[in-house]
Each structure stands twice: as structure tokens, then as C-alpha cells.
Design a protein around this motif. Structure first.
Motif, PDB file in Angstrom:
ATOM      1  N   SER A 143      41.116  53.699  27.751  1.00 40.40           N
ATOM      2  CA  SER A 143      40.577  52.331  27.787  1.00 40.40           C
ATOM      3  C   SER A 143      41.546  51.288  28.323  1.00 40.40           C
ATOM      4  N   CYS A 144      42.767  51.674  28.634  1.00 35.04           N
ATOM      5  CA  CYS A 144      43.788  50.709  29.068  1.00 35.04           C
ATOM      6  C   CYS A 144      44.289  51.050  30.464  1.00 35.04           C
ATOM      7  N   ASP A 145      44.540  50.002  31.244  1.00 35.57           N
ATOM      8  CA  ASP A 145      45.081  50.186  32.590  1.00 35.57           C
ATOM      9  C   ASP A 145      46.584  50.404  32.571  1.00 35.57           C
ATOM     10  N   ALA A 146      47.244  49.873  31.559  1.00 36.41           N
ATOM     11  CA  ALA A 146      48.701  49.995  31.472  1.00 36.41           C
ATOM     12  C   ALA A 146      49.120  49.920  30.013  1.00 36.41           C
ATOM     13  N   ALA A 147      50.287  50.483  29.741  1.00 36.15           N
ATOM     14  CA  ALA A 147      50.905  50.400  28.419  1.00 36.15           C
ATOM     15  C   ALA A 147      52.344  49.948  28.594  1.00 36.15           C
ATOM     16  N   ILE A 205      50.032  57.030  23.620  1.00 33.41           N
ATOM     17  CA  ILE A 205      50.017  56.168  24.803  1.00 33.41           C
ATOM     18  C   ILE A 205      49.296  56.866  25.952  1.00 33.41           C
ATOM     19  N   HIS A 206      49.591  58.137  26.136  1.00 23.05           N
ATOM     20  CA  HIS A 206      48.922  58.933  27.176  1.00 23.05           C
ATOM     21  C   HIS A 206      47.413  58.938  26.946  1.00 23.05           C
ATOM     22  N   ARG A 207      47.001  59.064  25.698  1.00 26.09           N
ATOM     23  CA  ARG A 207      45.570  59.119  25.359  1.00 26.09           C
ATOM     24  C   ARG A 207      44.841  57.838  25.742  1.00 26.09           C
ATOM     25  N   VAL A 208      45.428  56.680  25.420  1.00 26.64           N
ATOM     26  CA  VAL A 208      44.706  55.416  25.619  1.00 26.64           C
ATOM     27  C   VAL A 208      44.754  54.932  27.069  1.00 26.64           C
ATOM     28  N   LEU A 209      45.645  55.486  27.880  1.00 23.99           N
ATOM     29  CA  LEU A 209      45.705  55.104  29.288  1.00 23.99           C
ATOM     30  C   LEU A 209      44.627  55.817  30.085  1.00 23.99           C
ATOM     31  N   ARG A 210      44.046  55.113  31.031  1.00 17.03           N
ATOM     32  CA  ARG A 210      43.131  55.774  31.970  1.00 17.03           C
ATOM     33  C   ARG A 210      43.937  56.674  32.906  1.00 17.03           C
ATOM     34  N   PRO A 211      43.318  57.704  33.464  1.00 20.56           N
ATOM     35  CA  PRO A 211      44.008  58.489  34.482  1.00 20.56           C
ATOM     36  C   PRO A 211      44.483  57.591  35.626  1.00 20.56           C
TER      37      PRO A 211
END
Length: 212
Positions: A99-103, A122-128
């Protein structure tokens, strides 16, 4: 969810302002060019907030320590981009998968209970294709300083510094989590004014691969 470190939180809130003379320029570099929806892990007292560029549409700022979170909420109201400060932990981030473009991880991976778990979140919530921007202090380059960091980490340092570990190999942990490092700079006390044992530091960008 809150993690209370009342004495360290008050100490950090004061000393971080002093260190900002050396660190501020690197916060700006850390966040330069970000856009879209960003999750910041361990936002502390919100010192990154003033550096977010206008292309950022939303920041979810996660901070478990109540005193620092309260200061961050004040900083968020003064920011030029929308920032929501929330209680939460690095090993259970309050965001959906992809759901996130960047962390952003800024001087926080030293203090999480387990780097691998936090980076997996962090890897999980970031989009590919999403970015991890990191600015972290890491283990020293010389064997003598590494031994000292290890001794501190196994005795007084985590107690004194709110759970911080000064000798972690964070670059390796980032790669172990499945990120591909795109850019990395190594900094020293001469650059940032952050003293040993919390030096050197690494500043860079890592990508969640677009195809898995």
C-alpha cells in the motif's frame, strides 16, 4: 503497542536538536525526490517532517514511544505535506500489503528488537518497485571498534540508549530481506557529527524488486 523509554526519550529529544547541525542536510538528501504515499518507521520526534518534498501525498509516521510521538504530532501540524502520526511497531506496521510507494527508516533499525522482522514488514507494505530510503548507523570498519561496539551492545548500550544496538550490519539485513540496494553512501562523524559508537552511518536507497 507503546514502548516507553521516558528518560531516553527526553534525552534524545534534546540531543537530536543539537546533532541536527550535522544531520539535517542528510535528512534532506534522504527524502529528496520522494513521491506518493510514504510510511516512516520510527519517526521519533519528527525531525524528518520538514524535509518531505511536495510530491509526497501522505506520510504515515509510526512511533511507539509516547513522549516522542507527542512531539512528532506537533511537528506534523507544521509540515507542508499531510502527515499522520500513529502508534505502532516496526514488526507490525499499520499498513496493508503493497500500500505504500516508499518507506523511510532513519536511525531506527538499530533499536528494533529484530532487524529481519522489521525489514520484512517494510518489504510487505511496499508496492513492487517501491523504495526504502535508509539512514542508519552501523558497525565500524575496524576490528577494534567492532569489538568495542559488540561489548557495548551486550552490556550497557541498549539500556542506556533506549534499545539501540550500535554494531549491527544493517546493509546485510536490508539485502537479506529481499531488497536491491540502488545507492549507498558511507558517512562518518566528520560528515554527520554523530559520535562513536553510533558511527559510521549508511545513507541510501533500496528497491523492492518489481517482479517477484
Amino acid at each position: 503497542m507503546s514502548h516507553r523509554h521516558p528518560l531516553f526519550a527526553r534525552y534524545y529529544a534534546r540531543t537530536s536538536q543539537v546533532l541536527e547541525r550535522g544531520v539535517g542536510a542528510y535528512r534532506a538528501k534522504l527524502l529528496n525526490g520522494l513521491s506518493g504515499r510514504v510510511i516512516e518507521v520510527g519517526a521519533g520526534n519528527g525531525l524528518n517532517f520538514a524535509h518531505y518534498p511536495d510530491m509526497v501525498t501522505e506520510v504515515i509516521a509510526v512511533e511507539p514511544e509516547p513522549h516522542l510521538r507527542s512531539i512528532a504530532e506537533t511537528s506534523a501540524r507544521q509540515a507542508t505535506v499531510p502527515i499522520t502520526v500513529v502508534d505502532g511497531l516496526a514488526d507490525h506496521l499499520p499498513a496493508a500489503d503493497g500500500s505504500c510507494d516508499a518507506a523511510v527508516a532513519s536511525l531506527v533499525l538499530c533499536s528494533v528488537p529484530d532487524e529481519d522482522t522489521a525489514l520484512a514488514e517494510i518489504h510487505r507494505v511496499l508496492r513492487p518497485g517501491g523504495e526504502l530510503r535508509f539512514f542508519e548507523h552501523v558497525r565500524a570498519a575496524t576490528s577494534g571498534r567492532r569489538r568495542l561496539q559488540k561489548a557495548l551492545d551486550s552490556t550497557v548500550w541498549p539500556w542506556f540508549a533506549g534499545g539501540c544496538h550500535c554494531g549491527r550490519d544493517t546493509r546485510a539485513a536490508i539485502e537479506r530481506a529481499g531488497f536491491v540496494i540502488d545507492r549507498i553512501d558511507r558517512l562518518t562523524t566528520e560528515d554527520t557529527q554523530i559520535p562513536f559508537p553510533a558511527t559510521p552511518q549508511i545513507l541510501g536507497t533500496a528497491l523492492r524488486p518489481p517482479v517477484e
